[in-house]
Design an enzyme around this catalytic site. Sequence first.
Site, mmCIF file in Angstrom:
data_model
loop_
_atom_site.group_PDB
_atom_site.id
_atom_site.type_symbol
_atom_site.label_atom_id
_atom_site.label_comp_id
_atom_site.label_asym_id
_atom_site.label_seq_id
_atom_site.Cartn_x
_atom_site.Cartn_y
_atom_site.Cartn_z
ATOM 1 N N LYS A 194 0.861 -1.186 0.000
ATOM 2 C CA LYS A 194 0.000 0.000 0.000
ATOM 3 C C LYS A 194 0.892 1.228 0.000
ATOM 4 O O LYS A 194 1.965 1.199 0.588
ATOM 5 C CB LYS A 194 -0.869 0.020 1.274
ATOM 6 N N ASP A 198 -7.175 4.120 -4.278
ATOM 7 C CA ASP A 198 -7.767 3.996 -2.939
ATOM 8 C C ASP A 198 -8.364 5.385 -2.667
ATOM 9 O O ASP A 198 -8.640 6.134 -3.621
ATOM 10 C CB ASP A 198 -6.703 3.592 -1.903
HETATM 11 P P1 NDP Z 1 -12.934 7.678 -2.486
HETATM 12 O O1 NDP Z 1 -11.866 8.679 -2.309
HETATM 13 O O2 NDP Z 1 -13.511 7.465 -3.827
HETATM 14 O O3 NDP Z 1 -14.137 7.979 -1.490
HETATM 15 C C1 NDP Z 1 -13.918 8.059 -0.123
HETATM 16 C C2 NDP Z 1 -15.207 8.470 0.555
HETATM 17 O O4 NDP Z 1 -15.039 8.346 1.946
HETATM 18 C C3 NDP Z 1 -15.569 9.927 0.293
HETATM 19 O O5 NDP Z 1 -16.963 10.068 0.346
HETATM 20 C C4 NDP Z 1 -14.873 10.614 1.457
HETATM 21 O O6 NDP Z 1 -15.439 11.869 1.797
HETATM 22 C C5 NDP Z 1 -15.097 9.631 2.571
HETATM 23 N N1 NDP Z 1 -14.013 9.766 3.547
HETATM 24 C C6 NDP Z 1 -12.691 9.687 3.309
HETATM 25 N N2 NDP Z 1 -12.002 9.901 4.430
HETATM 26 C C7 NDP Z 1 -12.904 10.142 5.385
HETATM 27 C C8 NDP Z 1 -12.810 10.425 6.756
HETATM 28 N N3 NDP Z 1 -11.627 10.540 7.365
HETATM 29 N N4 NDP Z 1 -13.971 10.571 7.447
HETATM 30 C C9 NDP Z 1 -15.185 10.484 6.830
HETATM 31 N N5 NDP Z 1 -15.327 10.220 5.520
HETATM 32 C C10 NDP Z 1 -14.206 10.046 4.821
HETATM 33 O O7 NDP Z 1 -12.335 6.300 -1.912
HETATM 34 P P2 NDP Z 1 -12.845 4.813 -2.138
HETATM 35 O O8 NDP Z 1 -14.304 4.787 -2.319
HETATM 36 O O9 NDP Z 1 -11.967 4.194 -3.162
HETATM 37 O O10 NDP Z 1 -12.445 4.130 -0.752
HETATM 38 C C11 NDP Z 1 -13.348 4.052 0.346
HETATM 39 C C12 NDP Z 1 -12.892 2.947 1.280
HETATM 40 O O11 NDP Z 1 -12.874 1.706 0.579
HETATM 41 C C13 NDP Z 1 -11.492 3.113 1.868
HETATM 42 O O12 NDP Z 1 -11.473 2.535 3.164
HETATM 43 C C14 NDP Z 1 -10.630 2.255 0.938
HETATM 44 O O13 NDP Z 1 -9.455 1.830 1.572
HETATM 45 C C15 NDP Z 1 -11.583 1.096 0.687
HETATM 46 N N6 NDP Z 1 -11.346 0.279 -0.489
HETATM 47 C C16 NDP Z 1 -11.260 0.836 -1.733
HETATM 48 C C17 NDP Z 1 -11.097 0.025 -2.840
HETATM 49 C C18 NDP Z 1 -11.097 0.569 -4.219
HETATM 50 O O14 NDP Z 1 -11.058 -0.235 -5.153
HETATM 51 N N7 NDP Z 1 -11.150 1.866 -4.434
HETATM 52 C C19 NDP Z 1 -10.942 -1.426 -2.712
HETATM 53 C C20 NDP Z 1 -11.116 -1.908 -1.361
HETATM 54 C C21 NDP Z 1 -11.297 -1.069 -0.312
HETATM 55 P P3 NDP Z 1 -14.621 13.216 1.490
HETATM 56 O O15 NDP Z 1 -14.883 13.495 0.041
HETATM 57 O O16 NDP Z 1 -15.188 14.225 2.404
HETATM 58 O O17 NDP Z 1 -13.160 12.936 1.765
HETATM 59 O O1 2IT Z 2 -7.925 -1.690 -0.446
HETATM 60 C C1 2IT Z 2 -7.914 -2.183 -1.585
HETATM 61 O O2 2IT Z 2 -8.070 -3.392 -1.771
HETATM 62 C C2 2IT Z 2 -7.735 -1.279 -2.719
HETATM 63 N N1 2IT Z 2 -7.665 -0.072 -2.520
HETATM 64 C C3 2IT Z 2 -7.612 -1.837 -4.109
HETATM 65 C C4 2IT Z 2 -6.203 -2.292 -4.369
HETATM 66 C C5 2IT Z 2 -5.926 -2.717 -5.788
HETATM 67 O O3 2IT Z 2 -4.743 -3.029 -6.027
HETATM 68 O O4 2IT Z 2 -6.810 -2.772 -6.630
#
Ligand code: NDP
Ligand code: 2IT
Length: 449
Positions: free
Chosen positions: A128, A168
């Site tokens: 990561k 992420d």
């Molecule tokens: P995005 O940046 O697309 O969206 C993040 C969302 O979460 C936004 O709505 C953001 O609001 C909110 N957020 C972020 N930080 C905080 C915080 N400290 N407190 C409250 N709200 C918060 O990210 P993703 O959707 O990609 O990721 C969301 C989660 O999913 C994370 O935990 C990530 O690690 C996990 N994840 C992502 C994957 C992926 O493929 N993208 C795969 C597996 C897991 P704001 O705009 O206000 O920051």
């Molecule tokens: O937390 C996660 O699994 C991710 N942000 C996706 C990682 C990836 O390599 O697609």
Amino acid sequence: MNAKTYVDNFMNELVTKNPGEPEFHQAVREVVESVADYIVESPQLMKLKVMERIVEPERVIMFRVPWVNDAGEVVINKGYRVQMNSAIGPYKGGVRFHASVNLSILKFLAFEQTFKNSLTTLPMGGGKGGSNFDPKGKSDMEVMRFCQSFITELYRHIGPDTDVPAGDIGVGGREVAYMFGQYKRLSNEFTGTFTGKGISFGGSLMRPEATGYGACYFGEAMLATRGDSYKGKKVCISGSGNVAQFAAKKATELGATVMTMSDSNGYIYDPDGISPEKLDYIFKLKNVLRGRIKEYAVKYPTAKYVANARPWGEKCDIAMPCATQNELNGAEADMLLKNGCKCVVEGANMPTTPDAIAKFQAAKILYSPGKASNAGGVATSGLEMSQNSMRLGWSAEEVDQRLRGIMSNIHAACVKYGTEPDGYINYVKGANISGFMKVADAMLAQGIV
Ligand code: NDP
Ligand code: 2IT
């Protein structure tokens, strides 16, 4: 040694060796508690210190990321890549751009990623990376210059068979594309070193959808163990980013009604549910206009916006935390349980605090940890790597079929290793034991490395 003594000794040593890293301690404790019974019964795992090695990153790269903003000022951010474990494949995992990013958060995420990637059954190790860069309010050109500076250092540490980053929090298609462009220029190679790329340059169909869709497929499998489904259910989702958007879309397709979405400033609750048309607006609001979720309540005045709050006090059958770590605490778990919530499916990484998990499990409701239910994202990244290696691309239907198969296999692994004597499925235990076994096996075979 009994399991409890093993956990206590292990955690004391971990905390001493890694001071000031609470998120990392939290993630490790959960896994060690799950696998302790298994470890204390294995002289090999004990003697060869497999768990002690797993918690020490193989390599951590930390670097300066200097860039120039639109006002002509020099800005300096911190850059990181935690290369946690390569026992079963090249390091694989996302990059996070968020003001809160620090070493503890990236170590917890890389640690979780190692077991998640193992669960997918695809050959990927754990990694990561990220930066404390905050993309909010930055122009496209500022984001581009930052991404280029970040990769100007990182490019020498990554590669298609070494370490494959992806998105992420704060890193989506735009940022991956800028990073890929700079990587290609510096390495003079067109290879699949990033996943989540645009479709015109090697990205996989369905990768944007995969995490949210995969979480709903996993949720369907969990509900099916109780003869239930998403149909007719009320769902509270937190976040409004990539994972939340596609979780909302699939939950709706499966017949549920999504009541809430949020960002770090507050949440919206729509008493009529977020219809497909309203969800289209959220996609545009977040991905094109890069606006805030409170604007939803301006556009649709029957919805309410609650500032500085999270959605867990609203009534729902299914909760899907899809924003960030530790965003659902014990008091909020009590509210969800009181309101009749029957199923919690994590889309984010470690969104539920340990005391909240304990409450869900004590109430015997369905609860899945992110490393199982959000693994569809990285699994589809693995499928993107396969397509890049073969130099061809699969149809959306083919990728979706594979994604469904992988989520179903992860669910089966959780059932196999997590079913307790009374029949309750402890998904935390199931995911941790199953994910750990493959990594541990590969490490035992490869000697003391
Ligand atoms: P995005 O940046 O697309 O969206 C993040 C969302 O979460 C936004 O709505 C953001 O609001 C909110 N957020 C972020 N930080 C905080 C915080 N400290 N407190 C409250 N709200 C918060 O990210 P993703 O959707 O990609 O990721 C969301 C989660 O999913 C994370 O935990 C990530 O690690 C996990 N994840 C992502 C994957 C992926 O493929 N993208 C795969 C597996 C897991 P704001 O705009 O206000 O920051
Ligand atoms: O937390 C996660 O699994 C991710 N942000 C996706 C990682 C990836 O390599 O697609």
